[in-house]
Scaffold this motif. Sequence first.
Motif, short mmCIF file in Angstrom:
data_model
loop_
_atom_site.label_atom_id
_atom_site.label_comp_id
_atom_site.label_asym_id
_atom_site.label_seq_id
_atom_site.Cartn_x
_atom_site.Cartn_y
_atom_site.Cartn_z
N ASP A 27 0.90 -1.20 -0.22
CA ASP A 27 0.12 -0.06 0.08
C ASP A 27 0.89 1.16 0.24
O ASP A 27 0.55 2.37 -0.66
N LEU A 28 1.91 1.40 0.65
CA LEU A 28 2.92 2.25 0.86
C LEU A 28 3.69 2.62 -0.44
O LEU A 28 3.70 3.61 -0.95
N ARG A 31 2.43 1.73 -3.19
CA ARG A 31 1.40 2.36 -4.29
C ARG A 31 1.50 4.08 -4.03
O ARG A 31 1.32 4.89 -4.92
N ILE A 32 1.55 4.50 -2.81
CA ILE A 32 1.24 5.82 -2.48
C ILE A 32 2.51 6.54 -2.91
O ILE A 32 2.61 7.31 -3.69
N GLN A 33 3.82 5.81 -2.76
CA GLN A 33 5.10 6.59 -3.37
C GLN A 33 4.79 6.56 -4.89
O GLN A 33 5.35 7.55 -5.31
N THR A 93 -2.03 2.60 -10.99
CA THR A 93 -2.98 2.68 -10.12
C THR A 93 -4.43 3.01 -10.51
O THR A 93 -4.44 3.35 -11.74
N ASP A 109 -7.63 5.49 -6.15
CA ASP A 109 -6.38 5.50 -5.27
C ASP A 109 -5.98 6.80 -5.26
O ASP A 109 -5.48 7.28 -4.19
N LEU A 156 -5.65 9.37 -1.94
CA LEU A 156 -4.16 9.91 -1.43
C LEU A 156 -4.51 11.37 -1.34
O LEU A 156 -4.15 11.87 -0.32
N ARG A 162 -6.31 12.39 1.59
CA ARG A 162 -5.63 12.14 2.88
C ARG A 162 -4.70 13.12 3.11
O ARG A 162 -4.07 13.82 4.12
#
Length: 445
Positions: free
Chosen positions: A373-374, A376-378, A409, A413, A417, A420
């Motif tokens: 998951d992290l 993906r965020i990066q 993605t 998603d 992000l 958030r």
Amino acid sequence: MFETLSDRLTSVFSSLRGKGRLSEEDINATAREIRLALLEADVALPVVREFIARIKERARGEEVSKALNPAQQVIRIVNEELVEILGGETRQVRFAKNPPTVIMLAGLQGAGKTTLAGKLAKWLAADRNTPLLVAADLQRPNAVTQLQVVGERAGTPVFAPEPGNGVGDPVEVARASVEHARRNNHNVVIIDTAGRLGVDTEMMRQAADIRDAVSPDEILFVVDAMIGQDAVNTAQAFLDGVGYDAVALTKLDGDARGGAALSIRHITGRPIMFASTGEKLEDFDLFHPDRMASRILDMGDVLTLIEQAQRTFDEAEVEKMASTMASDDDFTLDDFLQQMSMVRKLGPIGNLLGMMPGMGQMRDQIDNIDDKDLDRIQAIIQSMTPGERAHPKTINGSRRLRIANGSGTQVSDVNGLVTRFFEAQKMMRKMKNGGMPGMPGMPGA
Ligand code: GDP
């Protein structure tokens, strides 16, 4: 590690909580449950017996009967007795007055000796030591090469017999290595010795010969925690055959029960000095009985977390982070990315959360947190242009689609992000205006 025991004990205690005075029956029932929990964790019987006897005796004493919260007192007693059984004080390495300090590793083949040699070298070097690894396992054909690979990863030189000089004599290699270390300013020598699949007299004799030749300052018995009670039997055989000062427990990451860790000290009278918790060189530390007990009782291990942070980050990074927090500029996606990669350097996110108090109850959720998951965020942030990262408000619908495609993605998603991130930014603004959000009495709250 210790999941089974931890789960059992926390449920024993939750049935105690809320009780006022403890009756004899309460104490007996609790002792019975703890006994079962220890047996299930594969703890050796004599250890279980003594542990339970001590708990019972103390639970009947004044410290509990006079306490305002008896259940809390029982937990405290179990905690103290766990610390005791795990060895009490943390056992530090004893360095020789005249270097080099000689550390000899002994144990069965597959116990994790060679890996541990590399971990120990790296751990010592981080403390400004200049270790030398010594290949005195000349029995297994590729043992020397394996140590050389480990040495390279740890950034530590390896002393081994010259290739082509025949098999070589491990006792001579060990002796020569100490001389070599003295001449080349290595202040610690770590000698990896040969192991067999089972205990045998010839292996013991060779280890004893090496011991006599180099008079080690520390002999470490390396043992695989996953073999449970067998670890205790092997420990006894090595104690009789070679003798040792302390134990290094390996593969604690694969040991849900903890029987070896909880039995070995009591049975052998030797402290556990090191714990190895994974295949990577960093998965290694001194064994701290108090922190381990804390983890078993799900009281967290925040000290280890802090030490990991201190070891992992250099001052420049911390300063950069602090200046981001203090500056008047708005918090950007680049800052967000930087903070995230700092936290990730500490290790898999599940391991970090596992060190927080009370997280044992949430083990299933933690196991489901995926480092992917992290990733993906990066990936999403890295697919943005520098302008977008600095001014996230400009990221409109068509940009979101492009970013999703670029990072492999979904648009949802990217939306998640961005939402958030805006929350994090709001929080940072509040903090920069002084004080933590929502803390009464602080400016800005
Ligand atoms: P040796 O025969 O005693 O030298 O053992 P090795 O160092 O070759 O280790 C045997 C195997 O155990 C290797 O596959 C290592 O990667 C693995 N290993 C060693 N320590 C650990 C540990 O703490 N955790 C896990 N999961 N694996 C380990």
